[in-house]
Structure formats: C-alpha cells, structure tokens
Design an enzyme around this catalytic site. Structure first.
Site, PDB file in Angstrom:
ATOM      1  N   SER A  23       0.830  -1.211   0.000  1.00  0.00           N
ATOM      2  CA  SER A  23       0.000   0.000   0.000  1.00  0.00           C
ATOM      3  C   SER A  23       0.862   1.257   0.000  1.00  0.00           C
ATOM      4  O   SER A  23       2.006   1.263   0.465  1.00  0.00           O
ATOM      5  CB  SER A  23      -0.916   0.031   1.223  1.00  0.00           C
ATOM      6  OG  SER A  23      -1.813  -1.045   1.199  1.00  0.00           O
TER       7      SER A  23
HETATM    8  N1  SAH Z   1      -1.003  -4.593   4.025  1.00  0.00           N
HETATM    9  C1  SAH Z   1      -0.399  -4.996   2.780  1.00  0.00           C
HETATM   10  C2  SAH Z   1      -1.349  -4.741   1.630  1.00  0.00           C
HETATM   11  C3  SAH Z   1      -1.269  -5.808   0.625  1.00  0.00           C
HETATM   12  S1  SAH Z   1      -2.474  -5.699  -0.665  1.00  0.00           S
HETATM   13  C4  SAH Z   1       0.911  -4.305   2.547  1.00  0.00           C
HETATM   14  O1  SAH Z   1       1.086  -3.187   3.008  1.00  0.00           O
HETATM   15  O2  SAH Z   1       1.776  -4.872   1.870  1.00  0.00           O
HETATM   16  C5  SAH Z   1      -3.842  -6.599   0.021  1.00  0.00           C
HETATM   17  C6  SAH Z   1      -3.573  -8.009   0.434  1.00  0.00           C
HETATM   18  O3  SAH Z   1      -4.818  -8.598   0.784  1.00  0.00           O
HETATM   19  C7  SAH Z   1      -2.974  -8.895  -0.645  1.00  0.00           C
HETATM   20  O4  SAH Z   1      -1.790  -9.469  -0.175  1.00  0.00           O
HETATM   21  C8  SAH Z   1      -4.054  -9.947  -0.900  1.00  0.00           C
HETATM   22  O5  SAH Z   1      -3.544 -11.223  -1.229  1.00  0.00           O
HETATM   23  C9  SAH Z   1      -4.781  -9.958   0.440  1.00  0.00           C
HETATM   24  N2  SAH Z   1      -6.144 -10.492   0.383  1.00  0.00           N
HETATM   25  C10 SAH Z   1      -7.068 -10.355  -0.586  1.00  0.00           C
HETATM   26  N3  SAH Z   1      -8.207 -11.000  -0.263  1.00  0.00           N
HETATM   27  C11 SAH Z   1      -8.006 -11.548   0.974  1.00  0.00           C
HETATM   28  C12 SAH Z   1      -8.807 -12.351   1.846  1.00  0.00           C
HETATM   29  N4  SAH Z   1     -10.043 -12.704   1.556  1.00  0.00           N
HETATM   30  N5  SAH Z   1      -8.261 -12.731   3.031  1.00  0.00           N
HETATM   31  C13 SAH Z   1      -6.987 -12.389   3.379  1.00  0.00           C
HETATM   32  N6  SAH Z   1      -6.184 -11.640   2.581  1.00  0.00           N
HETATM   33  C14 SAH Z   1      -6.682 -11.224   1.392  1.00  0.00           C
END
Ligand code: SAH
Length: 214
Positions: A64
């Site tokens: 993010s």
């Molecule tokens: N907090 C992270 C953001 C990653 S993007 C960072 O700063 O790097 C969002 C993440 O949510 C992705 O890794 C994706 O795989 C995850 N995601 C999507 N759907 C999900 C679900 N149902 N349960 C858990 N994680 C999920």
C-alpha cells in the site's frame, strides 16, 4: 538487508510528504520514519521505495501507499497492548507499523506465496506479530476476538459481518475501504451489541478483497 544513510534520508522526506498530506499522529509518522520500506519490496523497485506510491509485490498484489497506511493506522487509534487484526498481510509493511505501535498483531493472508515469504521476513527485521495466518479474511479470527481494532488492507465489495461482530463492544474500530473499482475509506465504531457509528473518509484504490480460494 541494508539500511543506509541514503535510505534513512529518503525516509525522512517521505515522512514530510505524508505529514504535508494531513497525517498528524506523531507515533504513526515515527513508525514510517523508522521502518525500512525498501526491504519489503522486490529488489527492482528499491529506487521507488520512498515515493508515496503503491508498488507491485509478489502474487500480483501491492504494498500500500505510505499515506494510505498512515491514514488507516491513524483511524485505528492504536494504543500499546491493543489486540488488532489485519486482513491482507501482503508484504508485512502495515503489520510492521502496527507492531511498532506496540499492538499485539494478528494478520491474515490468502495468498500462500505472500504468507510464506512474509512469515519468514518480518521476524528477521525484528517485527514479531502474535500470529500470521494463512486463510480467508472474510471470516476474521473468531477464536481471538474481541479485537480493539481491525484493519482491512484490500478493497471490500461489502462489509464482512464477522469483522463487525469481532470488534470489542465498547469502542472497537473497523477501518475498511468499501467498494468495487474505487473504495470509500470507512470507519465503524462499535458502541454496543448491535450499535455502530459509521464515518466515511473519501476515496482510495486497493487491490480487491477476494473470496476464499482455498
Ligand atoms: N497490508 C499490505 C497490503 C497488501 S495488498 C501491505 O502493506 O503490503 C492486500 C492483500 O490482501 C494482498 O496481499 C491480498 O492477497 C490480500 N487479500 C485479498 N483477499 C483476501 C482475503 N479474503 N483474506 C486475506 N487476505 C486477502
């Protein structure tokens, strides 16, 4: 895993950028200033790590934008010792910010590749979440509820009911971007068994919160 003076200088500039965009919580700004974001990214993107932008990580996901991380974290109002749940561990950067604030962090990721990578990586940097979980964030983590706050770091088409019910009843906070192509940052504050206050904070863009594929 190097963190040089150059990285530290760029990080301080990033703190100033995030501050200029309206982030006021000194503890959050301090965490952004401390955490080596470049180490959370694939090597090709090192030069971009301290721009206030989202970037690709493994499994077609993104780390993010720092401003978004700071904005969501500020809304959570984390106190040291709080029990918090993160949905979407991804690179672990947001997880590290929450650990830095002294929270007991539980974080769920549905992409196995990211779950494995981040589970190895975070402790190496000294950030110890209480538990990283491979699973579906739509269900939350009932066995560890109630939580002081819950953060969703992917765009949710709707608010998963289990997340609301896993907030503590006296002031538990859920920070969740809601929407399909564009998301509205939304804060729910639990005021009782079935009472929730709802506040909206403008538009953001996230990768989608996907239904369980396991
Ligand atoms: N907090 C992270 C953001 C990653 S993007 C960072 O700063 O790097 C969002 C993440 O949510 C992705 O890794 C994706 O795989 C995850 N995601 C999507 N759907 C999900 C679900 N149902 N349960 C858990 N994680 C999920």
């Amino acid at each position: 895993m190097k963190d040089t003076f150059k990285h530290q200088g760029l990080r301080q500039q990033l703190v100033n950028v995030v501050k200029a965009k309206g982030i006021q919580d000194d503890r959050v700004l301090n965490a952004i200033g401390k955490i080596p974001r470049h180490l959370f990214m694939d090597s090709g993107f090192l030069d971009h790590a301290y721009q206030d932008k989202a970037f690709p990580i493994a499994a077609d996901q993104t780390i993010s934008q720092p401003y978004t991380v700071a904005f969501q974290t500020e809304l959570m109002q984390v106190s040291p010792g709080d029990k918090v749940l993160e949905i979407g561990t991804g690179s672990g950067y947001q997880t590290a910010v929450l650990c830095d604030l002294g929270a007991k962090v539980y974080s769920i990721e549905r992409q196995q590749e990211l779950f494995k990578k981040t589970s190895k990586f975070l402790p190496k940097l000294g950030y110890r979440a209480k538990k990283l979980i491979f699973g579906d964030g739509y269900k939350g983590l009932p066995e560890e509820a109630p939580f002081d706050s819950i953060i969703v770091t992917a765009g949710a088409p709707f608010v998963p009911k289990p997340l609301l019910s896993q907030l503590k009843k006296d002031g538990g906070r859920l920070v969740i971007p809601i929407g399909d192509d564009v998301q509205v940052m939304t804060l729910f504050i639990r005021k009782g068994q079935k009472e929730f206050e709802q506040h909206e904070f403008g538009e953001f863009r996230f990768v989608p919160l996907l239904e369980d594929k396991n």
